[in-house]
Design an enzyme around this catalytic site. Structure first.
Site, PDB file in Angstrom:
ATOM      1  N   ASP A   8      43.941  38.199  38.498  1.00  0.00           N
ATOM      2  CA  ASP A   8      42.627  38.821  38.671  1.00  0.00           C
ATOM      3  C   ASP A   8      42.401  39.679  37.433  1.00  0.00           C
ATOM      4  O   ASP A   8      43.319  39.925  36.649  1.00  0.00           O
ATOM      5  CB  ASP A   8      42.621  39.683  39.950  1.00  0.00           C
ATOM      6  CG  ASP A   8      41.298  40.418  40.172  1.00  0.00           C
ATOM      7  OD1 ASP A   8      40.234  39.824  39.918  1.00  0.00           O
ATOM      8  OD2 ASP A   8      41.327  41.596  40.579  1.00  0.00           O
ATOM      9  N   TYR A  40      35.712  42.187  34.581  1.00  0.00           N
ATOM     10  CA  TYR A  40      35.186  40.893  34.132  1.00  0.00           C
ATOM     11  C   TYR A  40      33.700  40.762  34.497  1.00  0.00           C
ATOM     12  O   TYR A  40      32.975  39.989  33.872  1.00  0.00           O
ATOM     13  CB  TYR A  40      35.905  39.741  34.851  1.00  0.00           C
ATOM     14  CG  TYR A  40      37.280  39.336  34.354  1.00  0.00           C
ATOM     15  CD1 TYR A  40      37.894  39.922  33.247  1.00  0.00           C
ATOM     16  CD2 TYR A  40      37.978  38.319  35.022  1.00  0.00           C
ATOM     17  CE1 TYR A  40      39.166  39.513  32.836  1.00  0.00           C
ATOM     18  CE2 TYR A  40      39.230  37.900  34.605  1.00  0.00           C
ATOM     19  CZ  TYR A  40      39.830  38.503  33.517  1.00  0.00           C
ATOM     20  OH  TYR A  40      41.076  38.079  33.119  1.00  0.00           O
ATOM     21  N   CYS A  71      40.065  35.939  41.838  1.00  0.00           N
ATOM     22  CA  CYS A  71      38.950  36.679  41.255  1.00  0.00           C
ATOM     23  C   CYS A  71      37.712  35.792  41.388  1.00  0.00           C
ATOM     24  O   CYS A  71      37.706  34.661  40.881  1.00  0.00           O
ATOM     25  CB  CYS A  71      39.259  36.936  39.780  1.00  0.00           C
ATOM     26  SG  CYS A  71      37.904  37.687  38.868  1.00  0.00           S
ATOM     27  N   ASN A  72      36.700  36.285  42.078  1.00  0.00           N
ATOM     28  CA  ASN A  72      35.482  35.490  42.251  1.00  0.00           C
ATOM     29  C   ASN A  72      34.787  35.248  40.916  1.00  0.00           C
ATOM     30  O   ASN A  72      34.246  34.167  40.670  1.00  0.00           O
ATOM     31  CB  ASN A  72      34.505  36.211  43.189  1.00  0.00           C
ATOM     32  CG  ASN A  72      35.044  36.314  44.596  1.00  0.00           C
ATOM     33  OD1 ASN A  72      35.952  37.098  44.860  1.00  0.00           O
ATOM     34  ND2 ASN A  72      34.509  35.529  45.494  1.00  0.00           N
ATOM     35  N   THR A  73      34.789  36.268  40.070  1.00  0.00           N
ATOM     36  CA  THR A  73      34.080  36.165  38.790  1.00  0.00           C
ATOM     37  C   THR A  73      34.737  35.105  37.907  1.00  0.00           C
ATOM     38  O   THR A  73      34.051  34.274  37.299  1.00  0.00           O
ATOM     39  CB  THR A  73      34.088  37.529  38.069  1.00  0.00           C
ATOM     40  OG1 THR A  73      33.704  38.546  38.996  1.00  0.00           O
ATOM     41  CG2 THR A  73      33.158  37.532  36.876  1.00  0.00           C
ATOM     42  N   CYS A 181      33.942  39.875  46.005  1.00  0.00           N
ATOM     43  CA  CYS A 181      34.780  40.302  44.883  1.00  0.00           C
ATOM     44  C   CYS A 181      36.085  40.785  45.490  1.00  0.00           C
ATOM     45  O   CYS A 181      36.074  41.498  46.506  1.00  0.00           O
ATOM     46  CB  CYS A 181      34.101  41.443  44.113  1.00  0.00           C
ATOM     47  SG  CYS A 181      35.195  42.291  42.931  1.00  0.00           S
ATOM     48  N   THR A 182      37.198  40.383  44.891  1.00  0.00           N
ATOM     49  CA  THR A 182      38.492  40.652  45.527  1.00  0.00           C
ATOM     50  C   THR A 182      38.894  42.124  45.488  1.00  0.00           C
ATOM     51  O   THR A 182      39.828  42.523  46.179  1.00  0.00           O
ATOM     52  CB  THR A 182      39.588  39.772  44.899  1.00  0.00           C
ATOM     53  OG1 THR A 182      39.626  40.012  43.481  1.00  0.00           O
ATOM     54  CG2 THR A 182      39.322  38.300  45.153  1.00  0.00           C
ATOM     55  N   HIS A 183      38.206  42.914  44.708  1.00  0.00           N
ATOM     56  CA  HIS A 183      38.467  44.362  44.750  1.00  0.00           C
ATOM     57  C   HIS A 183      37.891  44.996  46.022  1.00  0.00           C
ATOM     58  O   HIS A 183      38.391  46.021  46.487  1.00  0.00           O
ATOM     59  CB  HIS A 183      37.830  45.064  43.542  1.00  0.00           C
ATOM     60  CG  HIS A 183      38.626  44.965  42.271  1.00  0.00           C
ATOM     61  ND1 HIS A 183      38.662  43.832  41.502  1.00  0.00           N
ATOM     62  CD2 HIS A 183      39.406  45.885  41.629  1.00  0.00           C
ATOM     63  CE1 HIS A 183      39.421  44.049  40.434  1.00  0.00           C
ATOM     64  NE2 HIS A 183      39.887  45.279  40.494  1.00  0.00           N
TER      65      HIS A 183
HETATM   66  N1  DGL Z   1      38.021  41.131  41.310  1.00  0.00           N
HETATM   67  C1  DGL Z   1      37.075  40.395  40.596  1.00  0.00           C
HETATM   68  C2  DGL Z   1      36.226  39.483  41.424  1.00  0.00           C
HETATM   69  O1  DGL Z   1      36.671  39.018  42.454  1.00  0.00           O
HETATM   70  C3  DGL Z   1      36.439  40.916  39.360  1.00  0.00           C
HETATM   71  C4  DGL Z   1      36.049  42.330  39.271  1.00  0.00           C
HETATM   72  C5  DGL Z   1      35.649  42.663  37.857  1.00  0.00           C
HETATM   73  O2  DGL Z   1      36.545  42.655  37.014  1.00  0.00           O
HETATM   74  O3  DGL Z   1      34.462  42.881  37.610  1.00  0.00           O
HETATM   75  O4  DGL Z   1      35.120  39.164  41.091  1.00  0.00           O
END
Ligand code: DGL
Length: 248
Positions: A8, A40, A71-73, A181-183
């Site tokens: 991620d 990201y 990571c979705n992005t 988003c995984t965060h």
């Molecule tokens: N955790 C990430 C996601 O799932 C990206 C967060 C980021 O870096 O902006 O999209």
């Protein structure tokens, strides 16, 4: 005996690793936080694809047999390229619009995700499939990634940052909110505090974990390892990663 690489932009993918380890407690994992380049979400698709390649190379050099893009992005920007360029299987994140659309009672689904995910063709296609059935309200979780990377998960400041993006979705009538988003799952307790009872939050991580098990089985890769456990790596400082890992 498989080694599973997981990456991620930061520590968010630990929310996916947590679900994976429930299904694969005897497997070996290498988790890579690319936090020197986090977030990201505001970067171009080209930049995120280049970083995803660099992290993939590193995970492969450490023996990964399969890679989870937690990571979705990065999934939205890069997974098609990664699959075309590398031989190992990749498992990515899917925005959980489908279960949200079938579960909503109000007819309004909220999606919280990064700007990169919300403008990606992968997401726009998924959304398009449900546009006739439900209304989809979207917001970038502005500042959410930074809260998690700073381990600020429950302060009054964190609550006001989370409220600023979540409340507009609730005001539009969303009774089901996709965590895109995984965060964001690390901020779920705050979101539940802000939202009225009955609002459901959907984290796609359990579905991703089930998909990984299928991919391992199909590729003939053993689930168990003789050296199970998690190796944590980061491109920047690893303090947050190690702390969040202990409270998973
Ligand atoms: N955790 C990430 C996601 O799932 C990206 C967060 C980021 O870096 O902006 O999209």
């Amino acid at each position: 005996m498989a080694t599973i690489g997981v990456f991620d932009s930061g520590s968010g993918g630990l929310s996916v690793l947590r679900e994976i380890r429930k299904l694969l407690p005897e497997s070996r994992f290498i988790y890579y936080s690319d936090n020197a380049y986090c977030p990201y979400g505001e970067k171009t698709a080209e930049f995120v694809t280049d970083r995803s390649r660099a992290v993939t190379d590193l995970l492969l050099s450490k023996g990964a047999d399969v890679i989870v893009v937690a990571c979705n992005t990065a999934t939205a920007a890069a997974i098609a390229t990664l699959r075309a360029e590398y031989k190992v299987p990749f498992v990515g994140m899917e925005p959980a619009v489908k279960p949200a659309a079938s579960g909503t009672r109000s007819g309004v689904v909220g999606v919280l995700a990064t700007a990169g995910t919300l403008r990606a063709p992968k997401y726009l296609n998924t959304k398009g499939q449900y546009a006739d059935a439900v209304k989809i309200a979207e917001r970038v979780g502005k500042g959410f990634v930074e809260l998690v990377e700073n381990l600020d998960l429950d302060s009054p400041h964190a609550e006001s940052v989370v409220r600023a993006s979540l409340q507009p979705l609730l005001d539009e009538g969303a009774d089901t909110v996709v965590l895109g988003c995984t965060h964001y799952p690390f901020l779920l307790p705050l979101m539940q505090k802000i939202a009225p009872d009955g609002v459901r939050f959907i984290d796609p991580a359990p579905a991703v974990a089930r998909r990984l098990v299928d991919v391992l089985d199909t590729a003939g890769l053993a689930r168990e390892s003789s050296s199970p456990g998690v190796e944590l790596l980061a491109s920047g400082t690893d303090t947050t990663l190690r702390k969040l890992f202990t409270i998973l």
